[in-house]
Design a protein around this motif. Structure first.
Motif, PDB file in Angstrom:
ATOM      1  N   PHE A  18       1.216  12.734 -14.415  1.00  0.00           N
ATOM      2  CA  PHE A  18       1.688  11.379 -14.129  1.00  0.00           C
ATOM      3  C   PHE A  18       2.977  11.065 -14.879  1.00  0.00           C
ATOM      4  O   PHE A  18       3.833  10.316 -14.387  1.00  0.00           O
ATOM      5  CB  PHE A  18       0.607  10.356 -14.471  1.00  0.00           C
ATOM      6  CG  PHE A  18      -0.482  10.260 -13.444  1.00  0.00           C
ATOM      7  CD1 PHE A  18      -0.202   9.802 -12.173  1.00  0.00           C
ATOM      8  CD2 PHE A  18      -1.792  10.610 -13.756  1.00  0.00           C
ATOM      9  CE1 PHE A  18      -1.200   9.706 -11.220  1.00  0.00           C
ATOM     10  CE2 PHE A  18      -2.801  10.515 -12.804  1.00  0.00           C
ATOM     11  CZ  PHE A  18      -2.500  10.070 -11.533  1.00  0.00           C
ATOM     12  N   ASP A 169      11.871   4.052  -3.820  1.00  0.00           N
ATOM     13  CA  ASP A 169      10.967   5.193  -4.008  1.00  0.00           C
ATOM     14  C   ASP A 169      10.790   5.509  -5.488  1.00  0.00           C
ATOM     15  O   ASP A 169       9.685   5.821  -5.950  1.00  0.00           O
ATOM     16  CB  ASP A 169      11.499   6.422  -3.275  1.00  0.00           C
ATOM     17  CG  ASP A 169      11.337   6.314  -1.773  1.00  0.00           C
ATOM     18  OD1 ASP A 169      10.595   5.421  -1.323  1.00  0.00           O
ATOM     19  OD2 ASP A 169      11.961   7.109  -1.051  1.00  0.00           O
ATOM     20  N   GLY A 172       8.496   2.990  -7.056  1.00  0.00           N
ATOM     21  CA  GLY A 172       7.113   3.293  -6.691  1.00  0.00           C
ATOM     22  C   GLY A 172       6.540   4.444  -7.491  1.00  0.00           C
ATOM     23  O   GLY A 172       5.386   4.397  -7.935  1.00  0.00           O
ATOM     24  N   LEU A 173       7.349   5.496  -7.711  1.00  0.00           N
ATOM     25  CA  LEU A 173       6.880   6.623  -8.512  1.00  0.00           C
ATOM     26  C   LEU A 173       6.662   6.222  -9.971  1.00  0.00           C
ATOM     27  O   LEU A 173       5.709   6.673 -10.608  1.00  0.00           O
ATOM     28  CB  LEU A 173       7.886   7.777  -8.432  1.00  0.00           C
ATOM     29  CG  LEU A 173       7.978   8.506  -7.094  1.00  0.00           C
ATOM     30  CD1 LEU A 173       9.050   9.576  -7.161  1.00  0.00           C
ATOM     31  CD2 LEU A 173       6.633   9.117  -6.717  1.00  0.00           C
ATOM     32  N   THR A 176       3.434   4.320 -10.074  1.00  0.00           N
ATOM     33  CA  THR A 176       2.296   5.232  -9.904  1.00  0.00           C
ATOM     34  C   THR A 176       2.057   6.061 -11.162  1.00  0.00           C
ATOM     35  O   THR A 176       0.913   6.224 -11.610  1.00  0.00           O
ATOM     36  CB  THR A 176       2.540   6.161  -8.708  1.00  0.00           C
ATOM     37  OG1 THR A 176       2.751   5.375  -7.532  1.00  0.00           O
ATOM     38  CG2 THR A 176       1.352   7.088  -8.489  1.00  0.00           C
ATOM     39  N   GLY A 177       3.132   6.606 -11.737  1.00  0.00           N
ATOM     40  CA  GLY A 177       2.984   7.416 -12.943  1.00  0.00           C
ATOM     41  C   GLY A 177       2.470   6.613 -14.120  1.00  0.00           C
ATOM     42  O   GLY A 177       1.569   7.060 -14.842  1.00  0.00           O
ATOM     43  N   GLY A 179       0.823   3.693 -14.064  1.00  0.00           N
ATOM     44  CA  GLY A 179      -0.552   3.265 -13.804  1.00  0.00           C
ATOM     45  C   GLY A 179      -1.544   4.407 -13.911  1.00  0.00           C
ATOM     46  O   GLY A 179      -2.650   4.233 -14.442  1.00  0.00           O
ATOM     47  N   GLY A 180      -1.139   5.594 -13.427  1.00  0.00           N
ATOM     48  CA  GLY A 180      -2.029   6.751 -13.526  1.00  0.00           C
ATOM     49  C   GLY A 180      -2.292   7.162 -14.959  1.00  0.00           C
ATOM     50  O   GLY A 180      -3.430   7.492 -15.326  1.00  0.00           O
TER      51      GLY A 180
END
Length: 207
Positions: A18, A169, A172-173, A176-177, A179-180
């Protein structure tokens, strides 16, 4: 019995993965911001990359067609590959003219898409009436603005769109990273905490 907990190594690998995803997002965000400041350079870069993709894709398709020359679609595959190669050469030799043509095509897509959304929202009047109507109006306005300033708009339209795509994009990455990593850390801490071993585990007190 004690509840089985995942190894810490697996959690570390997930967090590392992540983290790399978030780092890639940061790179995309930086590239998008640079492209927004230098839209002309971003447009030319996009057209050069597009030309190379067409050229390489055409060569690969031609090689596959030669390998499958006994098939019924051999000549069709050769024609398609030749068209891709020719288009790639044209784009690489005249990226400015290719950008003008692609900008005109994008403007026509905005106009037709906006018109379809606008008419469809007025006819159907579904639960998403307002959103569809707004999308149609914005598509029409964007297409008209690009056409009014064409061909000068071709110097920045494609680069701006690519830069915005990279920017969103990348965001968003990053989300995601980040949050992961947080989720993996919370789950790992929860599973490895003393309370998660359950009542079946007996602790031995030193004498």
């Amino acid at each position: 019995m004690a509840r089985s907990t995942p190894p810490r190594g697996e959690a570390a690998k997930l967090k590392s993965g992540f983290g790399r995803l978030a780092a890639l997002g940061v790179i995309l965000v930086v590239a998008g911001l640079v492209g927004l400041f230098y839209t002309g350079f971003a447009t030319l870069t996009t057209m050069v990359l597009f030309g190379w993709l067409l050229l390489i894709g055409g060569v690969v398709s031609l090689l596959h067609a030669v390998q499958a020359r006994h098939s019924n679609f051999f000549w069709l595959a050769v024609i398609v590959a030749a068209l891709n190669i020719a288009a790639g050469v044209v784009v690489l030799r005249t990226p400015e003219a290719a950008a003008e043509a692609l900008t005109m095509f994008a403007a026509l897509l905005f106009l037709t898409g906006g018109m379809f959304r606008l008419v469809g929202s007025m006819v159907v009047r579904g639960p998403q009436f307002g959103v569809t109507l707004l999308q149609g109006v914005l598509g029409l306005l964007l297409g008209v603005l690009v056409l009014i300033t064409w061909p000068s708009s071709s110097q920045y339209v494609i680069g701006a769109f690519l830069s915005l795509t990279l920017l969103f994009d990348g965001l968003g990455l990053i989300a995601t990273g980040y949050g992961g990593r947080r989720i993996v850390g919370m789950v790992s801490d929860r599973l490895t905490s003393p309370e998660s071993t359950g009542p079946g585990v007996k602790t031995v007190q030193p004498e």
